[in-house]
Design a protein around this motif. Structure first.
Motif, PDB file in Angstrom:
ATOM      1  N   ILE A 105       0.844  -1.187   0.000  1.00  0.00           N
ATOM      2  CA  ILE A 105       0.000   0.000   0.000  1.00  0.00           C
ATOM      3  C   ILE A 105       0.888   1.248   0.000  1.00  0.00           C
ATOM      4  O   ILE A 105       1.830   1.347   0.784  1.00  0.00           O
ATOM      5  N   TYR A 106       0.555   2.177  -0.883  1.00  0.00           N
ATOM      6  CA  TYR A 106       1.291   3.435  -1.000  1.00  0.00           C
ATOM      7  C   TYR A 106       0.355   4.607  -0.766  1.00  0.00           C
ATOM      8  O   TYR A 106      -0.837   4.524  -1.069  1.00  0.00           O
ATOM      9  N   CYS A 107       0.915   5.698  -0.298  1.00  0.00           N
ATOM     10  CA  CYS A 107       0.192   6.961  -0.266  1.00  0.00           C
ATOM     11  C   CYS A 107       0.071   7.470  -1.705  1.00  0.00           C
ATOM     12  O   CYS A 107       1.060   7.533  -2.433  1.00  0.00           O
ATOM     13  N   ARG A 108      -1.147   7.837  -2.105  1.00  0.00           N
ATOM     14  CA  ARG A 108      -1.323   8.285  -3.486  1.00  0.00           C
ATOM     15  C   ARG A 108      -0.709   9.667  -3.720  1.00  0.00           C
ATOM     16  O   ARG A 108      -0.206   9.966  -4.788  1.00  0.00           O
ATOM     17  N   CYS A 127       1.999  11.253  -2.124  1.00  0.00           N
ATOM     18  CA  CYS A 127       3.466  11.366  -2.188  1.00  0.00           C
ATOM     19  C   CYS A 127       4.136  10.071  -2.650  1.00  0.00           C
ATOM     20  O   CYS A 127       5.352  10.036  -2.805  1.00  0.00           O
ATOM     21  N   GLU A 128       3.352   9.021  -2.823  1.00  0.00           N
ATOM     22  CA  GLU A 128       3.817   7.732  -3.335  1.00  0.00           C
ATOM     23  C   GLU A 128       4.781   6.995  -2.416  1.00  0.00           C
ATOM     24  O   GLU A 128       5.499   6.089  -2.826  1.00  0.00           O
ATOM     25  N   LYS A 129       4.798   7.366  -1.166  1.00  0.00           N
ATOM     26  CA  LYS A 129       5.621   6.634  -0.201  1.00  0.00           C
ATOM     27  C   LYS A 129       4.969   5.282   0.126  1.00  0.00           C
ATOM     28  O   LYS A 129       3.765   5.217   0.353  1.00  0.00           O
ATOM     29  N   PRO A 130       5.769   4.194   0.157  1.00  0.00           N
ATOM     30  CA  PRO A 130       5.204   2.909   0.580  1.00  0.00           C
ATOM     31  C   PRO A 130       4.846   2.943   2.073  1.00  0.00           C
ATOM     32  O   PRO A 130       5.647   3.394   2.888  1.00  0.00           O
ATOM     33  N   GLN A 154     -11.754   8.067  -0.262  1.00  0.00           N
ATOM     34  CA  GLN A 154     -11.656   7.715  -1.675  1.00  0.00           C
ATOM     35  C   GLN A 154     -10.342   8.189  -2.294  1.00  0.00           C
ATOM     36  O   GLN A 154      -9.913   9.323  -2.050  1.00  0.00           O
ATOM     37  N   ASP A 155      -9.718   7.310  -3.056  1.00  0.00           N
ATOM     38  CA  ASP A 155      -8.521   7.666  -3.834  1.00  0.00           C
ATOM     39  C   ASP A 155      -7.382   8.237  -2.988  1.00  0.00           C
ATOM     40  O   ASP A 155      -6.747   9.217  -3.363  1.00  0.00           O
ATOM     41  N   THR A 156      -7.125   7.637  -1.849  1.00  0.00           N
ATOM     42  CA  THR A 156      -6.019   8.122  -1.027  1.00  0.00           C
ATOM     43  C   THR A 156      -4.827   7.182  -1.080  1.00  0.00           C
ATOM     44  O   THR A 156      -3.736   7.563  -0.660  1.00  0.00           O
ATOM     45  N   ILE A 157      -5.039   5.982  -1.565  1.00  0.00           N
ATOM     46  CA  ILE A 157      -3.936   5.027  -1.598  1.00  0.00           C
ATOM     47  C   ILE A 157      -3.759   4.432  -2.998  1.00  0.00           C
ATOM     48  O   ILE A 157      -4.659   4.480  -3.838  1.00  0.00           O
ATOM     49  N   ILE A 158      -2.583   3.865  -3.194  1.00  0.00           N
ATOM     50  CA  ILE A 158      -2.279   3.057  -4.379  1.00  0.00           C
ATOM     51  C   ILE A 158      -1.936   1.672  -3.857  1.00  0.00           C
ATOM     52  O   ILE A 158      -1.295   1.547  -2.810  1.00  0.00           O
ATOM     53  N   LYS A 159      -2.361   0.642  -4.556  1.00  0.00           N
ATOM     54  CA  LYS A 159      -1.989  -0.712  -4.133  1.00  0.00           C
ATOM     55  C   LYS A 159      -1.333  -1.464  -5.283  1.00  0.00           C
ATOM     56  O   LYS A 159      -1.700  -1.305  -6.436  1.00  0.00           O
ATOM     57  N   LYS A 160      -0.329  -2.237  -4.906  1.00  0.00           N
ATOM     58  CA  LYS A 160       0.337  -3.090  -5.893  1.00  0.00           C
ATOM     59  C   LYS A 160       0.443  -4.488  -5.319  1.00  0.00           C
ATOM     60  O   LYS A 160       0.765  -4.657  -4.148  1.00  0.00           O
ATOM     61  N   ILE A 161       0.179  -5.470  -6.161  1.00  0.00           N
ATOM     62  CA  ILE A 161       0.236  -6.852  -5.692  1.00  0.00           C
ATOM     63  C   ILE A 161       1.688  -7.305  -5.597  1.00  0.00           C
ATOM     64  O   ILE A 161       2.466  -7.123  -6.530  1.00  0.00           O
TER      65      ILE A 161
END
Ligand code: ZN
Length: 107
Positions: free
Chosen positions: A23-26, A28-31, A90-97
């Motif tokens: 999970i990342y912050c959308r 600043c993109e910090k993990p 809504q739209d606060t995080i980015i997720k990568k598998i």
């Protein structure tokens, strides 16, 4: 490093399969952390018991990015299962598998 997935009734209730997400912050993109997502569907809440290395987050009332201070969600109890969770805005995080080679199934 290998991470173990939890197998319990919550996972069983969601089709008995899980993925490990970074999970990342959308903003600043910090993990932020790794998260075990059980079953299909969107990520609308984060259960505390599925956050890997959750120790420092246990007592937080808000889920906040430590880097840019953006507020990502608020803590509440998911009543249906009586579980501590963060309701995500809504739209606060980015997720990568994460690739399966990092995941170890517990029996
Ligand atoms: Zn951030």
């Amino acid at each position: 490093m290998k991470y173990s997935l939890k197998k319990d009734k919550f996972r069983e209730n969601r089709g008995n399969y899980s993925r490990l997400l970074q999970i990342y912050c959308r903003k600043c993109e910090k993990p932020l952390f790794l998260y075990q997502k059980d079953g299909p569907g969107n990520l609308r809440r984060l259960y505390l018991d599925r956050i890997i290395n959750k120790e420092k987050m246990k007592n937080l009332k808000m889920l906040k990015c430590e880097n840019c201070k953006e507020i990502l969600g608020t803590k509440y109890i998911y009543k249906k299962e009586n579980r501590n969770a963060f309701r995500l805005y809504q739209d606060t995080i980015i997720k990568k598998i994460r690739k399966l080679k990092y995941v170890q199934e517990n029996n």
